[in-house]
Scaffold this active site. Sequence first.
Site, mmCIF file in Angstrom:
data_model
loop_
_atom_site.group_PDB
_atom_site.id
_atom_site.type_symbol
_atom_site.label_atom_id
_atom_site.label_comp_id
_atom_site.label_asym_id
_atom_site.label_seq_id
_atom_site.Cartn_x
_atom_site.Cartn_y
_atom_site.Cartn_z
ATOM 1 N N LYS A 112 10.079 3.072 -12.394
ATOM 2 C CA LYS A 112 11.160 2.106 -12.673
ATOM 3 C C LYS A 112 11.896 2.471 -13.951
ATOM 4 O O LYS A 112 13.123 2.378 -14.012
ATOM 5 C CB LYS A 112 10.609 0.686 -12.756
ATOM 6 C CG LYS A 112 10.207 0.151 -11.389
ATOM 7 C CD LYS A 112 9.766 -1.300 -11.459
ATOM 8 C CE LYS A 112 9.289 -1.758 -10.082
ATOM 9 N NZ LYS A 112 8.556 -3.023 -10.129
ATOM 10 N N LYS A 196 7.190 3.492 1.279
ATOM 11 C CA LYS A 196 6.671 2.168 1.595
ATOM 12 C C LYS A 196 7.826 1.189 1.820
ATOM 13 O O LYS A 196 8.903 1.346 1.238
ATOM 14 C CB LYS A 196 5.736 1.671 0.478
ATOM 15 C CG LYS A 196 6.451 1.210 -0.763
ATOM 16 C CD LYS A 196 5.556 0.410 -1.703
ATOM 17 C CE LYS A 196 6.396 0.049 -2.932
ATOM 18 N NZ LYS A 196 5.696 -0.649 -3.971
ATOM 19 N N LYS A 199 11.415 -4.059 -1.250
ATOM 20 C CA LYS A 199 12.659 -4.816 -1.424
ATOM 21 C C LYS A 199 13.753 -3.944 -2.018
ATOM 22 O O LYS A 199 14.930 -4.220 -1.854
ATOM 23 C CB LYS A 199 12.449 -6.008 -2.371
ATOM 24 C CG LYS A 199 11.151 -6.728 -2.148
ATOM 25 C CD LYS A 199 10.896 -7.782 -3.220
ATOM 26 C CE LYS A 199 9.515 -7.642 -3.834
ATOM 27 N NZ LYS A 199 8.677 -8.822 -3.786
HETATM 28 P P1 TYM Z 1 4.735 -7.649 -5.118
HETATM 29 O O1 TYM Z 1 5.406 -8.950 -5.308
HETATM 30 O O2 TYM Z 1 5.533 -6.402 -5.281
HETATM 31 O O3 TYM Z 1 4.076 -7.571 -3.689
HETATM 32 C C1 TYM Z 1 3.277 -8.625 -3.181
HETATM 33 C C2 TYM Z 1 2.119 -8.065 -2.369
HETATM 34 O O4 TYM Z 1 2.577 -7.309 -1.247
HETATM 35 C C3 TYM Z 1 1.966 -6.023 -1.237
HETATM 36 N N1 TYM Z 1 2.913 -5.057 -0.672
HETATM 37 C C4 TYM Z 1 2.659 -4.272 0.391
HETATM 38 N N2 TYM Z 1 1.567 -4.127 1.160
HETATM 39 C C5 TYM Z 1 1.629 -3.245 2.176
HETATM 40 N N3 TYM Z 1 2.739 -2.497 2.452
HETATM 41 C C6 TYM Z 1 3.856 -2.609 1.705
HETATM 42 N N4 TYM Z 1 4.934 -1.885 1.985
HETATM 43 C C7 TYM Z 1 3.835 -3.525 0.609
HETATM 44 N N5 TYM Z 1 4.765 -3.884 -0.324
HETATM 45 C C8 TYM Z 1 4.175 -4.813 -1.092
HETATM 46 C C9 TYM Z 1 1.665 -5.738 -2.696
HETATM 47 O O5 TYM Z 1 0.665 -4.761 -2.838
HETATM 48 C C10 TYM Z 1 1.231 -7.098 -3.184
HETATM 49 O O6 TYM Z 1 -0.121 -7.338 -2.863
HETATM 50 N N6 TYM Z 1 2.239 -6.985 -9.395
HETATM 51 C C11 TYM Z 1 2.231 -7.694 -8.130
HETATM 52 C C12 TYM Z 1 2.215 -9.198 -8.287
HETATM 53 C C13 TYM Z 1 1.111 -9.729 -9.135
HETATM 54 C C14 TYM Z 1 -0.253 -9.826 -8.780
HETATM 55 C C15 TYM Z 1 -0.891 -10.441 -9.894
HETATM 56 C C16 TYM Z 1 -0.978 -9.453 -7.661
HETATM 57 C C17 TYM Z 1 1.228 -10.250 -10.364
HETATM 58 N N7 TYM Z 1 0.037 -10.700 -10.829
HETATM 59 C C18 TYM Z 1 -2.254 -10.677 -9.881
HETATM 60 C C19 TYM Z 1 -2.349 -9.699 -7.665
HETATM 61 C C20 TYM Z 1 -2.980 -10.309 -8.768
HETATM 62 C C21 TYM Z 1 3.493 -7.330 -7.373
HETATM 63 O O7 TYM Z 1 4.485 -6.966 -7.928
HETATM 64 O O8 TYM Z 1 3.427 -7.564 -6.038
#
Ligand code: TYM
Length: 333
Positions: A112, A196, A199
């Site tokens: 990023k 992957k 968004k």
């Molecule tokens: P975020 O908001 O980007 O994504 C949310 C969840 O979706 C999963 N994910 C995917 N899984 C499979 N294939 C994909 N293409 C795909 N894209 C996204 C992500 O792995 C995630 O589980 N940093 C985290 C949010 C967060 C968090 C936490 C998660 C903040 N604090 C504490 C767990 C525990 C994030 O940006 O996820």
Amino acid sequence: RPRIFSGMQPTSGSLHLGNYLGALTQWVRLQEDHDAIYCVVDLHALTVSPDPADLRARTRRTAAQYLAAGVDPARSILFVQSHVPEHAELAWILSCQTGFGEAGRMTQFKDKSARHGSEGTTVGLFTYPVLMAADILLYDTNLVPVGEDQRQHLELSRNLAQRLNARFGAGTAVVPEPYIVKETAKIYDLQDPTAKMSKSAASPNGIIELLDDPTVVAKRIRSAVTDAGREVRFDVDAKPGVSNLLTIFAALTGRPLPSIEADYEGKGYGDLKKDLAEVVVDLLVPFQERFAGHLESPEALDDLLAEGAERARALARPVLARAYDRFGLLPAR
Ligand code: TYM
């Protein structure tokens, strides 16, 4: 019962199928026999400078999508991160335990920040994984269900927990384990099946958003990139596009891959896509109805989130107090 914590960022109007299969369906399953805490991580979303009105709307929409997917507030705690100030407080003290180089090695940060340049990259983006570690450690979490892309961030959370225990005594933090389901840990972009689903994809045609118009979704599936062959077979290296469609098919129907492959013997990619489009639409139509139901009464949704925050805070407070004490902060009285 083991404690679960996970969250998603409210950074777009809709969650996508990667979020759903990689995380949300696991959340719903795990709440049956775990103490589950599910959070809308709005503070994390600030790293992309969202429009304030958008952020507020998306935070509610994200919570409503958790509910529509089956997160049950009678079983699980569902709340908004900024409603529990202990997240930001623990993040500060954890940031004082995180190496600059250690944070700089996070690949999501490297990707990023490379895109935004050093002036466009905020300190918040850099410390983002520290806030995530705070989310997790604040609840003495045992298991964190996420997709593959969060593995490195979780490793940092584990390292921090171990470091706290070494420096401040055993029992300062619980060391969390990742819960990453191999089959669905990485759902790929329909137009670029080696990237992957995300968004921030270049084209919206590669993404299936849970709140997209079902006819658009069906069209996107029918025009998914495959390969020049004809055999419907799971082979990630030779057939990434077809394999991604098969992964989604298997996950949504609960059927084993070999039986799906067998069904398409002598048939073509078109047949697979047509049937998959139907499976996805059958998921989305009732999902969207439930979502709309939850958004119809924002008052009730806000009440539910307030109650969730209260329950989360009751768990978070003593854990933060324990950390403050171990770090030697003078107790307030
Ligand atoms: P975020 O908001 O980007 O994504 C949310 C969840 O979706 C999963 N994910 C995917 N899984 C499979 N294939 C994909 N293409 C795909 N894209 C996204 C992500 O792995 C995630 O589980 N940093 C985290 C949010 C967060 C968090 C936490 C998660 C903040 N604090 C504490 C767990 C525990 C994030 O940006 O996820």
